[in-house]
Scaffold this active site. Structure first.
Site, PDB file in Angstrom:
ATOM      1  CE1 TYR A  29      -3.478  -2.708   0.579  1.00  0.00           C
ATOM      2  CE2 TYR A  29      -4.647  -0.634   0.852  1.00  0.00           C
ATOM      3  CZ  TYR A  29      -4.668  -1.993   0.621  1.00  0.00           C
ATOM      4  OH  TYR A  29      -5.856  -2.631   0.424  1.00  0.00           O
TER       5      TYR A  29
ATOM      6  CE  LYS B 225       1.736 -17.088  -2.891  1.00  0.00           C
ATOM      7  NZ  LYS B 225       1.445 -18.449  -3.432  1.00  0.00           N
TER       8      LYS B 225
ATOM      9  CG  ASP C  13      -1.836 -19.919  -2.036  1.00  0.00           C
ATOM     10  OD1 ASP C  13      -1.324 -20.074  -0.905  1.00  0.00           O
ATOM     11  OD2 ASP C  13      -1.371 -20.457  -3.054  1.00  0.00           O
TER      12      ASP C  13
ATOM     13  CG  ASP D  93      -8.266  -4.827   1.057  1.00  0.00           C
ATOM     14  OD1 ASP D  93      -9.228  -4.407   1.727  1.00  0.00           O
ATOM     15  OD2 ASP D  93      -8.169  -4.660  -0.171  1.00  0.00           O
TER      16      ASP D  93
ATOM     17  CG  ASP E 118     -13.866  -7.201   1.189  1.00  0.00           C
ATOM     18  OD1 ASP E 118     -13.670  -6.517   2.213  1.00  0.00           O
ATOM     19  OD2 ASP E 118     -14.310  -6.723   0.125  1.00  0.00           O
TER      20      ASP E 118
HETATM   21  C1  IPM Z   1     -10.617  -1.358   3.266  1.00  0.00           C
HETATM   22  C2  IPM Z   1     -10.715  -0.678   1.918  1.00  0.00           C
HETATM   23  C3  IPM Z   1      -9.517   0.229   1.697  1.00  0.00           C
HETATM   24  C4  IPM Z   1      -8.257  -0.638   1.630  1.00  0.00           C
HETATM   25  C5  IPM Z   1      -9.572   1.156   0.474  1.00  0.00           C
HETATM   26  C6  IPM Z   1     -10.824   1.982   0.442  1.00  0.00           C
HETATM   27  C7  IPM Z   1      -8.365   2.055   0.425  1.00  0.00           C
HETATM   28  O1  IPM Z   1     -10.869  -1.611   0.907  1.00  0.00           O
HETATM   29  O2  IPM Z   1     -10.474  -0.651   4.279  1.00  0.00           O
HETATM   30  O3  IPM Z   1     -10.710  -2.583   3.331  1.00  0.00           O
HETATM   31  O4  IPM Z   1      -7.935  -1.190   0.579  1.00  0.00           O
HETATM   32  O5  IPM Z   1      -7.610  -0.749   2.669  1.00  0.00           O
HETATM   33 MN    MN Z   2     -11.135  -3.663   1.631  1.00  0.00          MN
END
Ligand code: IPM
Ligand code: MN
Ligand code: NAD
Length: 371
Positions: free
Chosen positions: A142, A193, A226, A250, A254
């Site tokens: 990042y 990884k 993975d 990240d 999700d």
């Molecule tokens: C998160 C989001 C952020 C990230 C974006 C909006 C920069 O996806 O907080 O999970 O990638 O960290």
């Molecule tokens: Mn995210």
């Protein structure tokens, strides 16, 4: 009761919609003697770009550094797709994380009993799930330099992102992971990884060293990132705390969100180092989800991730553990009543909008607090 200064950053899309619900909760806590919060609001993200031509202003950065905690909605949306990269809405959030040193991002994935059928996975896979993804938040790909797109002059371009980790960055996130695990089921899964990436090799080495030196009582296992993604959907209850770098965290968070029923369920806390003098730490609380442009403006966003993020502020910034537990219990109770926003609806449930859901949670909070 000490006064707590909160800086509210609603942002874009459903950000302001779910922040309205946090404000409702804050007002209720203030009115009922459960807290003493002072709030201020500022623009961040696309709305800030539209007003000031930047995704966060210097004035807001200064306010963020002075606040006891930041409560963040979400930023971004297709209307800002054409904005220069450095000024895009997400840059405001990344600047906050970096400049405030918010390196430890705690993303708990809890499957509430009432929602075991809302997940796209089988009930037995997710029922009773309670895990934490601990994401390193101020390093890795990042923020690594160089980060460029160069025109090679032959009709080709070259894009470079750089993944960088220093020992101290891995050590401090590993410590947060082991400390968290000690208060839970005492297990850490470190994910990287190392078979492909040098940062993975160092990550594995440093986490192992910290474990051996400082936390030999905690169970540590390593999983390639993975495979960890696969295990998360195969049998997520094997995990307690998963610690990983910024990008893998990240992705994995999700994925973990869908184990709980919806991205609208996952809260998060982003914490800095504890100041040795004051014993306090900088902190930002935000849902894991984004601005959800597809449902923005419809009044149907699930407020639970945002409300539970405020609950994490009570727990991690203000030591209000009892009140934080009450917020979590109130969420569980409102769900048990059968109320659902559309993202978590199931047969026989009562589908409600953002505000009704919050009102039901606050009503349950009132009952629980009085009991
Ligand atoms: C998160 C989001 C952020 C990230 C974006 C909006 C920069 O996806 O907080 O999970 O990638 O960290
Ligand atoms: Mn995210
Ligand atoms: P998203 O999280 O905004 O939405 C993904 C899906 O989940 C959508 O279908 C959305 O409707 C649903 N969803 C998300 N939150 C929900 C909620 N509370 N209730 C009900 N449904 C919900 O991800 P995206 O669409 O990939 O990204 C949209 C924008 O948000 C992008 O600009 C992205 O950069 C940004 N984003 C911001 C943050 C943040 O501010 N922390 C986090 C992730 C994405």
């Amino acid at each position: 009761m000490p006064t707590r200064k909160l800086l509210l950053l609603p942002g874009d899309g459903i950000g302001p919609e779910v922040m309205t619900e946090v404000k409702r909760l804050i007002r209720w806590m203030n009115d009922n003697g459960l807290g003493n919060f002072e709030t201020e609001e500022a623009l961040v993200g696309g709305c800030c770009y539209d007003a000031y031509g930047v995704s966060i202003t210097e004035d807001t950065m200064a306010k963020a550094k002075a606040a006891d905690a930041l409560i963040f909605g979400a930023v971004g949306g297709p209307q800002w797709d054409g904005v220069p990269y450095d000024l895009r809405p997400e840059a405001g959030l990344l600047r906050l994380r970096k400049e405030l040193g918010l390196f430890a991002n705690i993303r708990p994935a809890v499957c509430y009993p009432a929602l075991a059928d809302a997940s796209s996975l089988k009930r037995e896979v997710v029922e009773g799930l309670d895990i934490v993804i601990l994401r390193e938040l101020t390093g890795g790909v990042y923020f690594g330099e160089p980060k460029t797109i160069t025109d090679l002059g032959n009709g080709q371009k070259r894009a470079i992102d750089t993944q960088v980790y220093d020992t101290y960055e891995i050590e401090r996130i590993a410590r947060v992971g082991f400390e968290l695990a000690r208060k839970r089921r005492n297990k850490v899964t470190s994910s990287e990884k190392r078979n492909v990436m040098k940062t993975g090799v160092l990550w594995h080495e440093v986490v192992s060293d910290v474990h051996k030196r400082e936390y030999p009582d905690v169970q540590l296992e390593h999983q390639l990132a993975d495979a960890c993604g696969m295990q998360l959907v195969r049998w997520p209850k094997q995990f307690d705390v998963i610690v990983c770098d910024n990008l893998f965290g990240d992705m994995l968070s999700d994925v973990a969100a869908m184990l709980t029923g919806s991205l609208g369920m996952l809260p998060s806390a982003s914490l800095g180092e504890i100041d040795a003098k004051t014993g306090t730490r900088r902190a930002l609380y935000e849902p894991v989800h984004g601005s959800a442009p597809d449902i923005a403006g419809k009044g149907i966003a699930n407020p639970i991730a945002m409300l539970a993020s405020f609950g994490m502020a009570l727990r991690y910034s203000f030591g209000m553990v009892k009140e934080a537990d009450l917020v979590d219990q109130a969420i569980a109770a409102a769900l048990a009543e059968g109320l659902r926003t559309p993202d978590i609806k199931s047969a026989g449930a009562t589908v409600v909008g953002t505000t009704r859901m919050t009102e039901a949670i606050i009503a349950e909070l009132g009952r629980l607090a009085a009991a």
